[in-house]
Design a protein around this motif. Structure first.
Motif, PDB file in Angstrom:
ATOM      1  N   CYS A 247       0.838  -1.186   0.000  1.00  0.00           N
ATOM      2  CA  CYS A 247       0.000   0.000   0.000  1.00  0.00           C
ATOM      3  C   CYS A 247       0.882   1.247   0.000  1.00  0.00           C
ATOM      4  O   CYS A 247       1.837   1.349   0.773  1.00  0.00           O
ATOM      5  CB  CYS A 247      -0.889   0.032   1.242  1.00  0.00           C
ATOM      6  SG  CYS A 247      -2.163  -1.245   1.318  1.00  0.00           S
ATOM      7  N   TYR A 248       0.551   2.210  -0.851  1.00  0.00           N
ATOM      8  CA  TYR A 248       1.289   3.459  -0.871  1.00  0.00           C
ATOM      9  C   TYR A 248       0.320   4.602  -1.139  1.00  0.00           C
ATOM     10  O   TYR A 248      -0.694   4.425  -1.809  1.00  0.00           O
ATOM     11  CB  TYR A 248       2.391   3.438  -1.933  1.00  0.00           C
ATOM     12  CG  TYR A 248       1.900   3.240  -3.342  1.00  0.00           C
ATOM     13  CD1 TYR A 248       1.669   1.958  -3.841  1.00  0.00           C
ATOM     14  CD2 TYR A 248       1.654   4.327  -4.183  1.00  0.00           C
ATOM     15  CE1 TYR A 248       1.217   1.771  -5.132  1.00  0.00           C
ATOM     16  CE2 TYR A 248       1.198   4.129  -5.467  1.00  0.00           C
ATOM     17  CZ  TYR A 248       0.993   2.855  -5.943  1.00  0.00           C
ATOM     18  OH  TYR A 248       0.531   2.661  -7.214  1.00  0.00           O
ATOM     19  N   ARG A 249       0.627   5.751  -0.599  1.00  0.00           N
ATOM     20  CA  ARG A 249      -0.247   6.905  -0.782  1.00  0.00           C
ATOM     21  C   ARG A 249       0.579   8.171  -0.736  1.00  0.00           C
ATOM     22  O   ARG A 249       1.664   8.209  -0.157  1.00  0.00           O
ATOM     23  CB  ARG A 249      -1.311   6.933   0.303  1.00  0.00           C
ATOM     24  CG  ARG A 249      -0.770   7.050   1.717  1.00  0.00           C
ATOM     25  CD  ARG A 249      -1.885   6.955   2.745  1.00  0.00           C
ATOM     26  NE  ARG A 249      -1.375   6.948   4.106  1.00  0.00           N
ATOM     27  CZ  ARG A 249      -1.189   8.040   4.842  1.00  0.00           C
ATOM     28  NH1 ARG A 249      -1.474   9.228   4.333  1.00  0.00           N
ATOM     29  NH2 ARG A 249      -0.724   7.960   6.068  1.00  0.00           N
ATOM     30  N   ARG A 250       0.073   9.192  -1.354  1.00  0.00           N
ATOM     31  CA  ARG A 250       0.735  10.480  -1.332  1.00  0.00           C
ATOM     32  C   ARG A 250       0.581  11.109   0.049  1.00  0.00           C
ATOM     33  O   ARG A 250      -0.359  10.807   0.780  1.00  0.00           O
ATOM     34  CB  ARG A 250       0.120  11.401  -2.384  1.00  0.00           C
ATOM     35  CG  ARG A 250       0.449  11.013  -3.808  1.00  0.00           C
ATOM     36  CD  ARG A 250      -0.326  11.855  -4.791  1.00  0.00           C
ATOM     37  NE  ARG A 250      -1.744  11.573  -4.740  1.00  0.00           N
ATOM     38  CZ  ARG A 250      -2.658  12.208  -5.446  1.00  0.00           C
ATOM     39  NH1 ARG A 250      -2.289  13.198  -6.239  1.00  0.00           N
ATOM     40  NH2 ARG A 250      -3.928  11.896  -5.354  1.00  0.00           N
ATOM     41  N   ALA A 251       1.472  11.993   0.364  1.00  0.00           N
ATOM     42  CA  ALA A 251       1.404  12.689   1.652  1.00  0.00           C
ATOM     43  C   ALA A 251       0.068  13.417   1.747  1.00  0.00           C
ATOM     44  O   ALA A 251      -0.339  14.137   0.836  1.00  0.00           O
ATOM     45  CB  ALA A 251       2.558  13.679   1.771  1.00  0.00           C
ATOM     46  N   GLY A 252      -0.624  13.187   2.839  1.00  0.00           N
ATOM     47  CA  GLY A 252      -1.893  13.855   3.054  1.00  0.00           C
ATOM     48  C   GLY A 252      -3.091  13.101   2.519  1.00  0.00           C
ATOM     49  O   GLY A 252      -4.231  13.420   2.866  1.00  0.00           O
ATOM     50  N   ALA A 253      -2.850  12.108   1.680  1.00  0.00           N
ATOM     51  CA  ALA A 253      -3.952  11.317   1.135  1.00  0.00           C
ATOM     52  C   ALA A 253      -4.453  10.336   2.186  1.00  0.00           C
ATOM     53  O   ALA A 253      -3.698   9.879   3.040  1.00  0.00           O
ATOM     54  CB  ALA A 253      -3.497  10.577  -0.116  1.00  0.00           C
ATOM     55  N   THR A 254      -5.713  10.011   2.102  1.00  0.00           N
ATOM     56  CA  THR A 254      -6.301   9.109   3.087  1.00  0.00           C
ATOM     57  C   THR A 254      -6.606   7.737   2.509  1.00  0.00           C
ATOM     58  O   THR A 254      -7.099   6.875   3.227  1.00  0.00           O
ATOM     59  CB  THR A 254      -7.596   9.705   3.653  1.00  0.00           C
ATOM     60  OG1 THR A 254      -8.503   9.940   2.578  1.00  0.00           O
ATOM     61  CG2 THR A 254      -7.314  11.018   4.372  1.00  0.00           C
TER      62      THR A 254
ATOM     63  N   PRO B 252      -5.058   4.586  -0.293  1.00  0.00           N
ATOM     64  CA  PRO B 252      -3.895   4.162  -1.092  1.00  0.00           C
ATOM     65  C   PRO B 252      -4.039   4.469  -2.572  1.00  0.00           C
ATOM     66  O   PRO B 252      -5.154   4.469  -3.099  1.00  0.00           O
ATOM     67  CB  PRO B 252      -3.846   2.641  -0.852  1.00  0.00           C
ATOM     68  CG  PRO B 252      -4.624   2.407   0.391  1.00  0.00           C
ATOM     69  CD  PRO B 252      -5.673   3.460   0.419  1.00  0.00           C
ATOM     70  N   GLU B 253      -2.918   4.713  -3.227  1.00  0.00           N
ATOM     71  CA  GLU B 253      -2.898   4.981  -4.664  1.00  0.00           C
ATOM     72  C   GLU B 253      -2.916   3.694  -5.490  1.00  0.00           C
ATOM     73  O   GLU B 253      -3.007   3.753  -6.710  1.00  0.00           O
ATOM     74  CB  GLU B 253      -1.629   5.755  -5.022  1.00  0.00           C
ATOM     75  CG  GLU B 253      -1.504   7.098  -4.324  1.00  0.00           C
ATOM     76  CD  GLU B 253      -2.425   8.121  -4.945  1.00  0.00           C
ATOM     77  OE1 GLU B 253      -2.959   8.951  -4.190  1.00  0.00           O
ATOM     78  OE2 GLU B 253      -2.624   8.106  -6.168  1.00  0.00           O
TER      79      GLU B 253
END
Length: 126
Positions: free
Chosen positions: A100-107, A109-110
């Motif tokens: 799982c990965y997400r941009r900073a501030g995102a709630t 996962p991308e």
């Protein structure tokens, strides 16, 4: 190829509870539950970095739904409490080969989840 099979759906009255299960043929580092109601776009409900990692929830289900895993059984769960009629939808289990990965501030996962179950219907009556 990871195969996913959902179970546990059904009909329940508002305020009730259901637990969905997703049996996976193999472990994946990032797994999630999505849902799609008639006439609406698919939306992410809950996701988990497997192996005891972070969890992610849609605002609409926070405090009511809980995503969890049983690593020994390669099974993903979604405990749904205080169900509302607007929770009525087809629920899908999804898995990704990437963590799982997400941009900073995102709630959320991308991840572009590669594997999907066939879906299971949850109906909540008022």
């Amino acid at each position: 190829q990871v195969q996913l099979v959902e179970s546990g759906g059904g009909s329940v009255q508002a305020g009730g509870s259901l637990r969905l299960s997703c049996a996976a043929s193999d472990r994946s580092p990032c797994m999630a539950w999505f849902r799609q109601a008639p006439g609406k776009e698919r939306e992410g409900v809950a996701a988990i970095a497997t192996g005891g990692g972070n969890t992610y929830y849609a605002d609409s289900v926070k405090g009511r739904f809980t995503i969890s895993e049983d690593n020994a059984k390669n099974t993903l769960y979604l405990q749904m409490n205080s169900l509302k009629p607007e929770d009525t939808a087809m629920y899908y289990c999804a898995a990704d080969n990437l963590h799982c990965y997400r941009r900073a501030g995102a709630t959320w996962p991308e991840n572009q989840f590669q594997y999907w179950g066939q879906g299971i219907l949850v109906t909540v009556s008022s």
